[in-house]
Motif scaffolding. Sequence first.
Motif, short mmCIF file in Angstrom:
data_model
loop_
_atom_site.label_atom_id
_atom_site.label_comp_id
_atom_site.label_asym_id
_atom_site.label_seq_id
_atom_site.Cartn_x
_atom_site.Cartn_y
_atom_site.Cartn_z
N GLY A 426 0.81 -1.21 0.00
CA GLY A 426 0.00 0.00 0.00
C GLY A 426 0.85 1.26 0.00
N GLN A 427 2.00 1.21 0.68
CA GLN A 427 2.87 2.37 0.73
C GLN A 427 3.47 2.67 -0.64
N ALA A 428 3.87 1.64 -1.38
CA ALA A 428 4.41 1.84 -2.72
C ALA A 428 3.34 2.37 -3.65
N TYR A 429 2.12 1.85 -3.53
CA TYR A 429 0.99 2.34 -4.33
C TYR A 429 0.79 3.83 -4.06
N ALA A 430 0.78 4.21 -2.81
CA ALA A 430 0.59 5.62 -2.45
C ALA A 430 1.72 6.48 -2.99
N ALA A 431 2.96 5.99 -2.89
CA ALA A 431 4.11 6.75 -3.38
C ALA A 431 4.02 6.98 -4.88
N ALA A 432 3.60 5.94 -5.62
CA ALA A 432 3.47 6.06 -7.07
C ALA A 432 2.39 7.08 -7.43
N MET A 433 1.25 7.03 -6.76
CA MET A 433 0.16 7.95 -7.06
C MET A 433 0.51 9.39 -6.67
N ILE A 434 1.22 9.57 -5.57
CA ILE A 434 1.66 10.91 -5.17
C ILE A 434 2.61 11.49 -6.21
N THR A 435 3.50 10.64 -6.74
CA THR A 435 4.43 11.09 -7.78
C THR A 435 3.68 11.55 -9.01
N ILE A 436 2.67 10.79 -9.42
CA ILE A 436 1.87 11.15 -10.59
C ILE A 436 1.14 12.48 -10.36
N ALA A 437 0.56 12.64 -9.17
CA ALA A 437 -0.16 13.89 -8.86
C ALA A 437 0.79 15.08 -8.86
N ALA A 438 1.99 14.91 -8.30
CA ALA A 438 2.96 16.00 -8.25
C ALA A 438 3.35 16.45 -9.66
N LEU A 439 3.54 15.49 -10.56
CA LEU A 439 3.86 15.83 -11.94
C LEU A 439 2.67 16.50 -12.63
N GLY A 440 1.45 16.14 -12.20
CA GLY A 440 0.26 16.80 -12.73
C GLY A 440 0.27 18.29 -12.41
N PHE A 441 0.75 18.66 -11.24
CA PHE A 441 0.84 20.07 -10.88
C PHE A 441 1.85 20.80 -11.78
N VAL A 442 2.91 20.12 -12.19
CA VAL A 442 3.86 20.71 -13.13
C VAL A 442 3.16 21.02 -14.45
N GLY A 443 2.34 20.08 -14.92
CA GLY A 443 1.58 20.31 -16.14
C GLY A 443 0.61 21.46 -16.00
N LEU A 444 -0.01 21.58 -14.83
CA LEU A 444 -0.95 22.68 -14.59
C LEU A 444 -0.24 24.03 -14.66
N VAL A 445 0.95 24.13 -14.11
CA VAL A 445 1.73 25.38 -14.17
C VAL A 445 2.08 25.71 -15.61
N ALA A 446 2.51 24.70 -16.39
CA ALA A 446 2.83 24.93 -17.80
C ALA A 446 1.60 25.42 -18.56
N ALA A 447 0.43 24.84 -18.29
CA ALA A 447 -0.80 25.25 -18.95
C ALA A 447 -1.15 26.69 -18.61
N ALA A 448 -0.94 27.09 -17.36
CA ALA A 448 -1.25 28.45 -16.93
C ALA A 448 -0.38 29.48 -17.64
N MET A 449 0.78 29.06 -18.14
CA MET A 449 1.70 29.97 -18.82
C MET A 449 1.41 30.11 -20.30
N LEU A 450 0.46 29.34 -20.82
CA LEU A 450 0.08 29.46 -22.23
C LEU A 450 -0.61 30.79 -22.48
N PRO A 451 -0.52 31.34 -23.72
CA PRO A 451 -1.25 32.57 -24.03
C PRO A 451 -2.76 32.33 -24.06
N GLY A 452 -3.53 33.38 -23.90
CA GLY A 452 -4.97 33.24 -23.86
C GLY A 452 -5.59 32.82 -25.17
N THR A 453 -4.99 33.24 -26.27
CA THR A 453 -5.47 32.85 -27.60
C THR A 453 -4.32 32.24 -28.39
#
Length: 466
Positions: A426-453
Amino acid sequence: MAATTEITRPRWVLLPLAAAQFICSFAGSSMNVMISDISTDLDTTVQGVQVAITLFLLVMAALMIPCGKLTDRYGRKRCFVLGLAVYGIGAVVSGLAPNLGWLILGNSILEGIGTALLIPPVYILTTLLFTEMTSRAKAFGAIMAMGGIGAAAGPLIGGLITSWSSWRAAFGFQALVIVVIILLSRRIIDPLPPNADRSFDLVGAVLSALGLVMLVTGILAADDNFVLMVVLLTLGAFVLTLFFLSIRAKERAGRDPLLPTGLFRNRTSNLGLVTQNIQWLMLMGTSFVVAAYLQVVRGYNAIQTGVIFTAATAGLLITSLSAERFARRRAPRTLIMAGFVVTIAGVGLLLGIAGRSAEPWAAAPGLFLIGVGLGVMLTPSVTVVQSSFGEELQGEISGLSRSVSNLGSSLGTALAGTILVANLTGQAYAAAMITIAALGFVGLVAAAMLPGTIPAASASAAGKGR
């Protein structure tokens, strides 16, 4: 003229192209529910199957850029059909594999090469034939919907086939679909003639492929040998630096490099590529971790695991098919940001509920949200990247775009899978999912930096970068 008019109709163009994207995405995820069956039948381990899955995704990522370049020289339709043929042969070899080595040859190598040949033409043809932004979004929406459905429904379809017959029959299914696609593609007419005189940067192709292979294999080595991991990651970064220096030197000398450096100077495209990479990393990483956890830890069979994944398929299907409507109402940046927020929330549900509950359907809400989020943002990310360049660079940007996406798939399976396989608890499962979520936040930051149009680029502007 009549033939050209008929061929450019979406019903003729999109059907084989979308079907091709479906089967390639299906191949990348369907094996996740066959882990136990394959490892038992071929007398190997879960880690051995993980290596086969990751190598398939890696071969695609490593060869996508060179194969995208080859479409200009030999023609988009020719590369498309050749890729289908190689893929079909790989599926047959995989289905008859007597051991892991033959499975790697058929699935990881031949199917990987075939996919790298056929996928760039899918996106080039779509971009060239659909020039208006809304119609292009609709076309990409259909293709990305089929790709996302293939990835999300792969566990279900693979589970059904495996439970009904065997995992080998799943590769027979792939071969059959390939034959149908080849027949459907007969009416496709290449909108641009091939340029047989165009040179091919072999040195650049080797350096780019070698660098990507080293990066992903370095991650795969993390649970076995830390020193080897560091060496491979360092060498991979070094080789990719040599690749960039090589193409810049060729460009300055007036020669034709594998990729023009202008592709890397376009800020909008670069941010779009980051979002693409992380989207597929999250999809394939989650798919592997959840499927492996359900089978190895919870003891579910292939069909039970596949049925649970229908939640992700449903969410992705609902939103992907609405891509045209979303594109009319919301800017790509808004859609991509919303997609990451919903996907991260889905990963959070998997972490907070599925990891602690013994009920098989506990994973369904999280998987559904992941499907919804990915369906919202897959199409606008592709549209952002492809529309940043004119038609003269579509071969190059399509190869780079698909390479980055498949590299994300490889990294998702390698990174999250390595964490999980190292200690199936269960700990390894949680660690893997936390890693995926953390990288998702990186993608969110990159998306926020895109131009509006995102205005469509002209060929001249595209060549110079922005």
